[in-house]
Motif scaffolding. Structure first.
Motif, short mmCIF file in Angstrom:
data_model
loop_
_atom_site.label_atom_id
_atom_site.label_comp_id
_atom_site.label_asym_id
_atom_site.label_seq_id
_atom_site.Cartn_x
_atom_site.Cartn_y
_atom_site.Cartn_z
N LEU A 90 0.81 -1.21 0.00
CA LEU A 90 0.00 0.00 0.00
C LEU A 90 0.84 1.26 0.00
N THR B 21 0.58 4.31 -2.88
CA THR B 21 -0.31 5.44 -2.68
C THR B 21 0.35 6.73 -2.21
N GLY C 283 -2.82 9.41 1.73
CA GLY C 283 -1.52 8.78 1.99
C GLY C 283 -0.54 9.66 2.73
N TYR D 88 -10.77 8.39 5.23
CA TYR D 88 -9.35 8.03 5.19
C TYR D 88 -8.92 7.41 6.52
N GLU E 172 -9.46 3.72 6.80
CA GLU E 172 -8.72 2.98 5.78
C GLU E 172 -7.38 2.48 6.31
N ALA F 81 -7.02 1.95 -2.93
CA ALA F 81 -5.67 2.23 -2.45
C ALA F 81 -4.67 1.31 -3.18
N ASN G 222 -4.22 2.62 -6.48
CA ASN G 222 -3.72 3.99 -6.47
C ASN G 222 -4.63 4.97 -7.21
#
Lengths: 306, 306
Positions: free
Chosen positions: B9, B13, B42, B147, B150, B163, B166
């Motif tokens: 991840l 991201t 991110g 967010y 997440e 995510a 991207n």
């Protein structure tokens, strides 16, 4: 059903036998000692009346989240002070202390009538108390009731129709989904309905808006709201009395009329339905419809100007 | 659009140019001095990111009630400490102090990009600041952003699809009505959607449930939820990127598939839409989509076990 056009609300709605029950404590004591066992509408004016739900502890966390996510139909006012506690509560209302909600309380006896469900099936209806069913693993929740803002509507010269006609408010299932929480999935809003003149609806919205702990302002209004909410027949509520015009006609006879526009509020029956729909196990208890738990705090304690 | 199958991840991201922006303050300072003006996904992991809405004071009370009545799509985190104040806020989160939300703040410059509406019409898009538009009569509101949960999903080995690919999360208008509040009538839920394997949905619900200040658990899931929510085409979101399978096919190509079940959460675009739909007058401002205001408090500060 009464078709009186009486406009003096107090005369029309306060049961004669109960005029001495002017405080929350008086109603609770009368329910506890068995001298009062009828509905509580019109009793102890200005004292907050609450919907009661008693759950096994394993469902308590999900139920709190259900209320937090759906505060309009499920406004949580208080809960048992600790697991199994039936004589004291913890307040969920900012600015109202635990004791301010209610003192000298016996949650198992202080509503005039109760309902008991076992494994999501009705076990007892309108029983006098829940002393036998209550266990050390139960938690009681108090949910706000729209009786609170009805006093304010009366004070403003806009008494609800059902009060003038001395019958129970009409309640309907809708297709508006609740936000699910844990085991509580698949629930929908239950609404109460009070017809008003079109010209009065904005005033009615303004009056009820600050009562955020007791459903607040309407969630929908207007004749087109009936279909939008998924209500099949306005003349046939799922609970309460069929709504009427002031001269006794069914509301369905005046469809589209500006003098009898349906106005819908979130309703405290919602969490009971949500609990039943979840199909949960164990013994669940609540007040019997209309037979509310009357508290010590007053309507104005829960009014909030944001 | 990226169709990478990258599973790491962080690599996928975090914009390369922004890896030094590891705290809320760092992101705000970079936005303020003009060195960062791209989306914030991110950045500053674990720091709370907020949706921003700035309203003329006469709408503030109704807006607070809108949020209180619809906490799942409109979770109010904080607001200007006083009328016209752009450098300090009042916290709406229990247990987080005013300063704990954010210090060293300039609400007019600290989001990387802004949107400005005048009399409910778009006036500026992705502008660098709102210094010129801000007046002594404005109040800023911070609304929770998904967010936050997440990160928790990533930590549990269940990173959201967008995510991994991207790209921005897919967002949709629904027909689920908001509870109206004052001038804010006619609004509906906006939802964000993340596809998950059917077998993982209960875990995903459990992980996001405690994030009640940032939309909490999903409001609906399953292929049948698409129609129930009134979403016409899952392949064509109203905002964000079209959702894809991990091998780059449109989600509409795998309708009914247990490996790509749509899961819907309340979305912070909801209050912006509700404000626009209300057709209110004056200058309204917000962050540009994806360009959030990054705060000082952390994801875990707003997690609540009920």
């Amino acid at each position: 059903m009464a078709t009186t056009t009486a406009t003096h609300l107090a005369e029309a709605t306060v049961p004669l036998q109960a005029t001495s029950l002017t405080t929350g404590l008086a109603v609770r004591q009368a329910a506890r000692n068995g001298t009062h066992h009828s509905p509580t509408f019109g009793l102890a004016p200005s004292y907050l009346q609450a919907n009661l739900i008693v759950l096994p502890s394993r469902y308590a966390s999900d139920f709190r989240i259900l209320c937090a996510r759906n505060p309009v139909p499920c406004p949580l006012i208080a809960e048992s002070k600790s697991l199994g506690c039936w004589d004291a509560v913890k307040s969920w209302i900012d600015g109202v202390s635990d004791d301010g909600i209610s003192r000298e309380l016996d949650i198992r006896r202080d509503a005039p009538r109760y309902t008991v469900y076992k494994d999501s099936k009705l076990a007892k209806f309108e029983c006098a108390d829940i002393v036998e069913e209550w266990t050390e693993d139960h938690i009681a929740f108090f949910i706000g009731c729209s009786y609170s803002f009805e006093s304010a509507l009366c004070d403003a010269g806009l008494p609800p129709r059902h009060a003038l006609l001395n019958c129970n408010v009409a309640m309907y299932r809708t297709n508006v989904p609740l936000c699910p929480a844990g085991v509580f999935t698949g629930g929908t809003y239950i609404v109460s309905m009070r017809p008003y003149k079109k010209k009065d609806i904005e005033t009615v919205r303004d009056i009820t808006r600050p009562y955020i702990a007791t459903h607040g302002e309407p969630i929908a209004w207007g004749w087109d709201a009936v279909e939008k909410l998924g209500i099949k027949n306005i003349a046939e509520p799922d609970w309460g009395a069929a709504p009427l015009t002031m001269d006794g006609r069914s509301l369905s006879e005046v469809f589209g009329d500006d003098e009898n526009v349906p106005v819908f509020w979130g309703c405290g029956v919602t969490p009971q339905e949500a609990v039943m729909r979840a199909g949960i196990e164990g013994t669940i208890m609540g007040h019997a419809p209309g037979h509310m738990l009357v508290l010590d705090c007053r309507d104005w304690d829960i009014v909030k100007q944001q």
